[in-house]
Each structure stands twice: as structure tokens, then as C-alpha cells.
Write an enzyme that holds these catalytic residues in place. Sequence first.
Site, PDB file in Angstrom:
ATOM      1  CE  LYS A   1      -1.527   2.940   2.760  1.00 58.24           C
ATOM      2  NZ  LYS A   1      -1.685   4.138   1.876  1.00 58.24           N
TER       3      LYS A   1
ATOM      4  CD  GLU B   1      12.714   4.631   8.707  1.00 56.66           C
ATOM      5  OE1 GLU B   1      12.432   5.512   9.559  1.00 56.66           O
ATOM      6  OE2 GLU B   1      12.963   4.870   7.530  1.00 56.66           O
TER       7      GLU B   1
ATOM      8  CB  CYS C   1      12.985   9.305   7.795  1.00 51.57           C
ATOM      9  SG  CYS C   1      14.047   8.181   6.868  1.00 51.57           S
TER      10      CYS C   1
ATOM     11  CD  GLU D   1      10.277  12.675  11.303  1.00 49.92           C
ATOM     12  OE1 GLU D   1      11.213  12.161  10.675  1.00 49.92           O
ATOM     13  OE2 GLU D   1       9.281  12.032  11.672  1.00 49.92           O
TER      14      GLU D   1
END
Length: 495
Positions: free
Chosen positions: A178, A253, A292, A389
Site C-alpha cells: 500500500k 521505521e 526521515c 519531526e
Amino acid sequence: MSAPQQTIHVGGEWRSAVSGATREIIDPVDADVFAVVSEGGVTDTDDAVAAARAAFDEGTWPRTPVAGRAALLRRVAALLERDRERIGALESRDAGKTLEEGRVDVDCVRDAFVYFADLVMNESGGRVVDAGSDEIHSVVVHEPVGVCALITPWNYPLLQASWKIAPALAAGNTFVVKPSEITPLTTVALIGLLMEAGLPQGVANIVTGAGDTVGARLAEHPDVDLVSFTGGLASGTKVARAAAETVKKVALELGGKNPNVVFADACATDEGFDTAVDQALNAAFIHSGQVCSAGSRLIVEEPLRERFVAELARRAGKIRLGRGTDPGVECGPLVSAQQLAKTEDFVASALAEGAVLRAGGERPDGPGYFYRPTVLDRCDRRMRVVREEVFGPVLTVETFRTEDEAVTLANDTEYGLAGAVWTADAGRARRVAGRLRHGTVWINDFHPYLPQAEWGGFGKSGIGRELGPTGLAEYREAKHIYQNLAPRPVRWFAG
């Protein structure tokens, strides 16, 4: 606007969503619709899992010899080489990155397929275990997990898909992938290449659709044996919670808040100074900071701060924004209006908390989701922009005076994905790298990765690893086979 594409692939056939629903894909450069894809739901997901289940339980792929699996992976790598320009341009437009970044992504995807092909071909047939007797033959072998659910993010859609698909196939699994509903197009293209390479029907399936429907169903599905997710922390915890109900394997992750530590001795020469500044820009602003492992936290030694930040801000202000395929463009837009608004909110909160704006901090004039590369000085750990983040072109600056303080600041995060240390002192480099609690540590560099080396993080950056031998092991189960070559009665019970 293009006609709707059939972007759901189940059991070897392309199709539309059962519901007939579609989703518009937005070009982040001008906010125009440039593609329309199928918007799958729970029924499409169940169909895809059923196809993958049948292909694993009854099909040939899990029983294909290693040489056959490796050969297919190499054919995919060759097709990626052939279609490098087409897929690189598609990645550029879909995700908003520069064309050169898109090309590099395709190269890295090719390298991942080649690496995992080589890895499985060079393995032994199992690990012999000494049972202490010539009458016992004992060996540990590794077998495919089964049906894998692969859920990928919007920032590196093709690359992140390959880090999951290549080892999953190398190990003999079937899968349902997906992709992000924002950037699904290159993953769709990759499935097409897998089929062109000769992958049996039902092994590779894709459902394009929203995370809270397709992704959630994959995570909870009882016929899925493993779920591998790359994305945000909040979504990752939901995936883990849903997967726990069926006790399936989970790999997560979940990003990072990555420190880039610069000691003054790294900048003792003009060349050293120029290199450290250049790499700090790369660390923070590649793909508009939507990485990331972005080095979004610059932690610089106090005596160097003013000179370093002044030059950093000057160069950040000269970064050329625009469509990634246009000549001279160095940085594209953010991926969506939502991501742009999130970035603006982070900068506003930082300024309200006392940060000093040294560059950027605003949208340029014109359409699209652009935001100027931003440098925020005088930051500290109390600020939200330092803790959370951003996933935008925002660099915060903190300072230190001692090596211990530098390490403390660098480790002062709930994440632990990646970090870097810049120093001319080899002993210091080894000491600091050894003390940093991050899954990847660069010394006098930032961002490179190798398919041979594991990728993943400590803390809330996730669980499990991608790439390297461990990345392949994620998609396998270990089985101990113990054979008694001379069976005889045990006589435990007198009977």
C-alpha cells in the site's frame, strides 16, 4: 487531467476499486491535478490478501529455487535501468523532488534489487548445529514468512517500496503493498516492472487507497503474516497495536530528529569550513527536508556558531526553488498543502518560543506548496521545533562547549535514527560515534547509505531493520530441523 488509471493489482490483473472510487493526485509545484487513481477500500484489500495467500500456499514462488528468485530480481534491476528517465521523471513530479533526485532514487532501487539477489545467491543451505552425537543431524534453515503487508511513505515512495519488496521476494514471500495515497504512481510502475520480469501472478499485489482503510485492514488482517511500515510515529503505533491482535511480525521505521554535530576543529581550514557548511545544507534541505534522516538539528561548537550560521543562512537564502525538471532548480516544493501548513506552524511556534530567524521563514510568491529553506538560530530543547519531526526545510541551531555536552544534546531525543559528527580529531570522532544512540552515524559526511548496511533506528525511530543481511532476515522465519539417524526406544516410561 488524465483519465482514471486502474492502479489496483490483484492476482495478476489490473482493476479499478470495487466501489468505483477514485483519488486525484496533485502536482505540488502548481497544485493542479495531474493523475487520477483508483481509491481502494476494505474489499479490495481483502481480495489482494486472498490472492497473496493463495500464491504463497499453493503457488510456485515460495518453492522457486534461490537462483530463479535471484534471476528475477536482476531482471527487475535491468528494467529499472532501461526506464530510468521515465520513472525518475514520474518520481520527480509525484513527490515534488528534483529530476536528479528522482534519477538517483531509481539507481538506488536498482542497487537494492541487485544486492538482495547477490545476498541470497551467496548464502549457505543452512546452519549445521552440533548436537554432540554422530547419530543426530541438526540444522537451522530459513523459510519465507508468508504474506507480507508493505506500507510505504510519501517522501521516498519508490525507494521505500524497494527496500521492502526486494528482500520480501528474495526470501520467497508474497505481498500486498500500500503506497501513500499522496504519491502512489512510481510504486504502481514498479509492480508493472515486476510483472514484465515474469513474477508469477498473485505474488505481487498493490492496493492504492487511504491509510485508515487499506493500511488499517492490512495491519489487522488475520491472513497477513508480517507487516512492514514506514511512516510517522502516530501511525506506526496504530499499526503495531492492530498487528498485535494476530501476533504477526512487525517492522517499523518511524523517522527521526537527527543531530548534525560540528566541532570547531572540523572548520580550522577554509576547505573544512566550506565542506561542513555545504554538508549542513545538504543534511537539512535535500528534498525540502522531507527526509526521515534529515539533519534538521545543527549542534555547533559555540566559538564557531556565529561564523558558521551566518554563512549557512547566506547560502540557504540562495537556494533556487522551482519545478524539479527545470534547469538550475535545486529544491522543489513540499508534497502537499497539509505539509506546508504544518511547516508554517512549526516555524511560528519556534519564533514565539524565542528562536531567531536567520533565513527563510516564508512562502515565496506564486502557486504550489513551496517554502523557503529556513534557519532558526538560538534554539534549545524546550522548543517544539527541536523535539518534533517537522518534515520540512527547517534547520534549528543549538550550541555546545564540551564533548560531553555535544553528546548529551545529540542523544536528547526520543528518536534515534541517524546522526553525524564533524571533527578533524580521529579519536574524538570514534568516541562520539560510539556514544551516539542512533542507528546510523556518519563521520565527516551526511546522508549516504549502503544497501549492504542495515538501516533503522533506536528508541521511537522504530523496531527492526531494513537493508543488509538483517533486512533480509526480517522476511524469514528460522526453523530447526533435528533428525535422529538411529532411533531407538527411550524407555522413559516403564510400560
